[in-house]
Design an enzyme around this catalytic site. Structure first.
Site, PDB file in Angstrom:
ATOM      1  N   GLN A   9     -16.854  -1.956   2.734  1.00 25.59           N
ATOM      2  CA  GLN A   9     -15.635  -1.803   1.886  1.00 25.59           C
ATOM      3  C   GLN A   9     -15.425  -3.072   1.429  1.00 25.59           C
ATOM      4  O   GLN A   9     -14.780  -2.813   0.124  1.00 25.59           O
ATOM      5  CB  GLN A   9     -14.400  -1.755   3.137  1.00 25.59           C
ATOM      6  CG  GLN A   9     -13.241  -0.817   2.518  1.00 25.59           C
ATOM      7  CD  GLN A   9     -13.433   0.454   2.305  1.00 25.59           C
ATOM      8  OE1 GLN A   9     -14.479   1.079   2.678  1.00 25.59           O
ATOM      9  NE2 GLN A   9     -12.739   1.393   1.483  1.00 25.59           N
ATOM     10  N   HIS A  51     -15.910  -3.032  -2.653  1.00 26.85           N
ATOM     11  CA  HIS A  51     -15.036  -2.193  -3.425  1.00 26.85           C
ATOM     12  C   HIS A  51     -14.567  -3.167  -4.802  1.00 26.85           C
ATOM     13  O   HIS A  51     -14.395  -2.891  -5.753  1.00 26.85           O
ATOM     14  CB  HIS A  51     -14.115  -1.739  -2.833  1.00 26.85           C
ATOM     15  CG  HIS A  51     -14.201  -0.340  -2.502  1.00 26.85           C
ATOM     16  ND1 HIS A  51     -14.433   0.847  -3.208  1.00 26.85           N
ATOM     17  CD2 HIS A  51     -14.389   0.150  -1.116  1.00 26.85           C
ATOM     18  CE1 HIS A  51     -14.711   1.848  -2.687  1.00 26.85           C
ATOM     19  NE2 HIS A  51     -14.660   1.698  -1.446  1.00 26.85           N
ATOM     20  N   GLU A 108      -5.156   0.405   5.571  1.00 26.58           N
ATOM     21  CA  GLU A 108      -5.730   1.681   5.018  1.00 26.58           C
ATOM     22  C   GLU A 108      -6.551   2.560   5.799  1.00 26.58           C
ATOM     23  O   GLU A 108      -6.584   3.673   5.854  1.00 26.58           O
ATOM     24  CB  GLU A 108      -6.282   1.410   3.620  1.00 26.58           C
ATOM     25  CG  GLU A 108      -6.649   2.731   2.643  1.00 26.58           C
ATOM     26  CD  GLU A 108      -7.449   2.360   1.375  1.00 26.58           C
ATOM     27  OE1 GLU A 108      -7.821   3.112   0.459  1.00 26.58           O
ATOM     28  OE2 GLU A 108      -7.976   1.356   1.430  1.00 26.58           O
ATOM     29  N   HIS A 109      -7.872   1.893   5.956  1.00 32.01           N
ATOM     30  CA  HIS A 109      -8.896   2.312   6.925  1.00 32.01           C
ATOM     31  C   HIS A 109      -8.724   1.728   8.262  1.00 32.01           C
ATOM     32  O   HIS A 109      -8.886   0.239   8.124  1.00 32.01           O
ATOM     33  CB  HIS A 109     -10.190   2.208   6.167  1.00 32.01           C
ATOM     34  CG  HIS A 109     -10.353   2.871   4.929  1.00 32.01           C
ATOM     35  ND1 HIS A 109     -10.097   1.887   3.674  1.00 32.01           N
ATOM     36  CD2 HIS A 109     -10.395   4.085   4.404  1.00 32.01           C
ATOM     37  CE1 HIS A 109     -10.345   2.946   2.636  1.00 32.01           C
ATOM     38  NE2 HIS A 109     -10.588   4.260   3.180  1.00 32.01           N
ATOM     39  N   ASP A 135     -15.267   8.015   2.935  1.00 31.35           N
ATOM     40  CA  ASP A 135     -15.113   7.567   1.287  1.00 31.35           C
ATOM     41  C   ASP A 135     -16.075   8.635   0.637  1.00 31.35           C
ATOM     42  O   ASP A 135     -15.570   8.795  -0.609  1.00 31.35           O
ATOM     43  CB  ASP A 135     -15.854   6.170   1.218  1.00 31.35           C
ATOM     44  CG  ASP A 135     -14.664   5.124   1.437  1.00 31.35           C
ATOM     45  OD1 ASP A 135     -13.635   5.556   1.336  1.00 31.35           O
ATOM     46  OD2 ASP A 135     -15.247   4.068   1.176  1.00 31.35           O
ATOM     47  N   HIS A 146      35.185  23.610  -3.209  1.00 30.06           N
ATOM     48  CA  HIS A 146      34.432  24.050  -2.085  1.00 30.06           C
ATOM     49  C   HIS A 146      35.241  24.942  -1.145  1.00 30.06           C
ATOM     50  O   HIS A 146      34.833  25.896  -0.678  1.00 30.06           O
ATOM     51  CB  HIS A 146      33.895  22.868  -1.623  1.00 30.06           C
ATOM     52  CG  HIS A 146      32.733  22.338  -2.093  1.00 30.06           C
ATOM     53  ND1 HIS A 146      32.845  21.407  -3.477  1.00 30.06           N
ATOM     54  CD2 HIS A 146      31.404  21.922  -1.753  1.00 30.06           C
ATOM     55  CE1 HIS A 146      31.709  20.983  -3.767  1.00 30.06           C
ATOM     56  NE2 HIS A 146      30.844  21.252  -2.764  1.00 30.06           N
TER      57      HIS A 146
END
Length: 427
Positions: free
Chosen positions: A255, A258, A323-324, A357, A416
């Protein structure tokens, strides 16, 4: 992000802490993006063309990728790459279809004569931003376009940087994009939000991008809907003494390649495993071809935290809200059931983030920067609206009009009160 060690007392300690904060100063980016959005809104295609020259160093006459060019991009795909892309499309489509079947319309008699319900209505026009980035992420268009088509959106357009790999255009086409435009950056977000002579305005914009794309999405929110504000990628792994140091280090570095700002970490109850992973990461970096990226991410944002027990490990993980999040424990399903803050959960050592992914079916567009505390990731439900309705007969009016009259009178809202009372008087 604040360190939660103080919140957990003596139950956590860091074997390795991040050198840099994941929260960056965006004042300069905000000003630049504000200027880009204003110019695109005022000047349309001319501004988009100028920004393409400035930022992408490309002179573009026609923004839209025509059918002939789309088919050529598909034809030029390596045959195995096309098969793999179609495999990913089928997996994402199947999962999105299964999810959609859980989102049901509702018709409900709340009281005799009072009928309530909701409809599931697809968003009409969707814009999918497909990033160019460091690598041609072939799954990126699959994740944003396929669920929109499954949801039933009328039109899905894709914008991607003009210098994006041609395989990305093929991916947009195979995923079902109705129109594809070679426009990237904040100018693409502005164009999809407000429309230009060439690029249509959409109702919702989805998809990840760089800091400028993210800031542009934030600034146009309200004019259009957005999926989320996604920062650099993240992976954390929770593990006990059964964790495999080689496997954990491999997944962290996978990861990390990235982006140099990827946040990566191990949260463990085992001191020995923590030390072994620290050594294994350094060993693997020595031979990893993408170490120029992954190594920087590990140095600046890598973290190894040792927790006193499972409860502390769960609490710290929920604080990070990665996130993961991978679970490498003796009873991974039991541990997973105790976790609540994450983007997507990977249960057991065989469930690597890389599968999600690329192609297993769950979406890889996920919340970052602790947004997993309050939201999940992109899914087919992101492309539909749940819109309520109601109808009443005389029995329903008799039930709800009197309290409505009284409440309106108490609030001093005479209009109303009259609207409620009129129907009661005619009942």
């Amino acid at each position: 992000m604040a360190n939660s060690s103080s919140q957990l007392g003596d139950k956590t300690r860091h074997l390795k802490q991040p050198n840099l904060s994941s929260v960056s100063d965006t004042i300069a980016i905000e000003a630049t993006v504000k200027h880009i959005i204003a110019n695109v809104r005022a000047q349309g295609d001319a501004a988009v063309r100028e920004y393409s020259r400035t930022y992408d160093r490309v002179d573009i006459e026609a923004f839209e990728v025509g059918l002939e060019d789309r088919l050529e991009a598909v034809a030029n795909l390596d045959p195995q790459t096309r098969k793999d892309t179609e495999f990913a499309i089928e997996r994402v489509k199947a999962f999105a279809e299964a999810q959609l079947r859980t989102i049901l319309p509702l018709e409900f008699d709340a009281l005799p004569g009072l009928h309530l319900g909701h409809r599931i209505i697809p968003v009409k026009f969707v814009g999918a931003y497909v990033p160019g980035g460091r690598y041609p992420i072939l799954s990126a268009p699959v994740m944003t376009i396929v669920p929109a088509k499954v949801a039933g959106c009328d039109q899905v357009i894709a914008c991607l940087p003009p210098n994006a790999h041609p395989a990305m255009i093929a991916g947009c086409h195979l995923s079902g994009a109705d129109r594809i435009f070679k426009v990237g950056g904040a100018q693409a977000i502005a164009a999809m939000a407000f429309g230009t002579e060439t690029i249509p305005a959409v109702d919702k914009i989805v998809g990840p991008g760089n800091a400028y794309v993210n800031e542009a999405k934030r600034q146009v929110f309200g004019q259009v809907g957005i999926d989320q504000l996604a920062g650099p990628s993240e992976i954390y792994i929770v593990a006990d003494e059964t964790g495999d140091a080689e496997m954990i280090a491999t997944d962290l570095l996978a990861q990390a390649e990235h982006d140099v700002r990827t946040r990566i970490g191990l949260i463990t109850t085992d001191q020995k495993l923590a030390g072994a992973v620290l050594e294994e990461v350094e060993r693997q970096l020595a031979t990893l071809p993408t170490a120029d990226v992954a190594g920087v991410a590990w140095r600046d944002y890598g973290e190894i935290t040792v927790c006193a027990d499972e409860a502390a490990m769960i609490e710290y993980s929920d604080h990070i809200a990665a996130e993961h999040l991978e679970v490498h424990t003796r009873d991974a399903h039991s541990t997973a059931g105790k976790l609540r803050n994450y983007g997507s959960l990977f249960i057991g050592k065989l469930a690597s983030v890389v599968y999600s992914d690329k192609c297993c079916g769950t979406n890889h567009t996920l919340p970052t920067m602790a947004a997993g505390r309050y939201t999940g990731g992109l899914w087919v439900g992101s492309y539909v609206k749940v819109c309520t309705h109601q109808w009443l007969d005389e029995r329903g009016v008799a039930a709800v009009a009197p309290p409505s009259v009284r409440q309106s009178r108490t609030e001093g809202m005479e209009g109303h009160r009259r609207a409620a009372a009129l129907r009661l008087s005619r009942n």
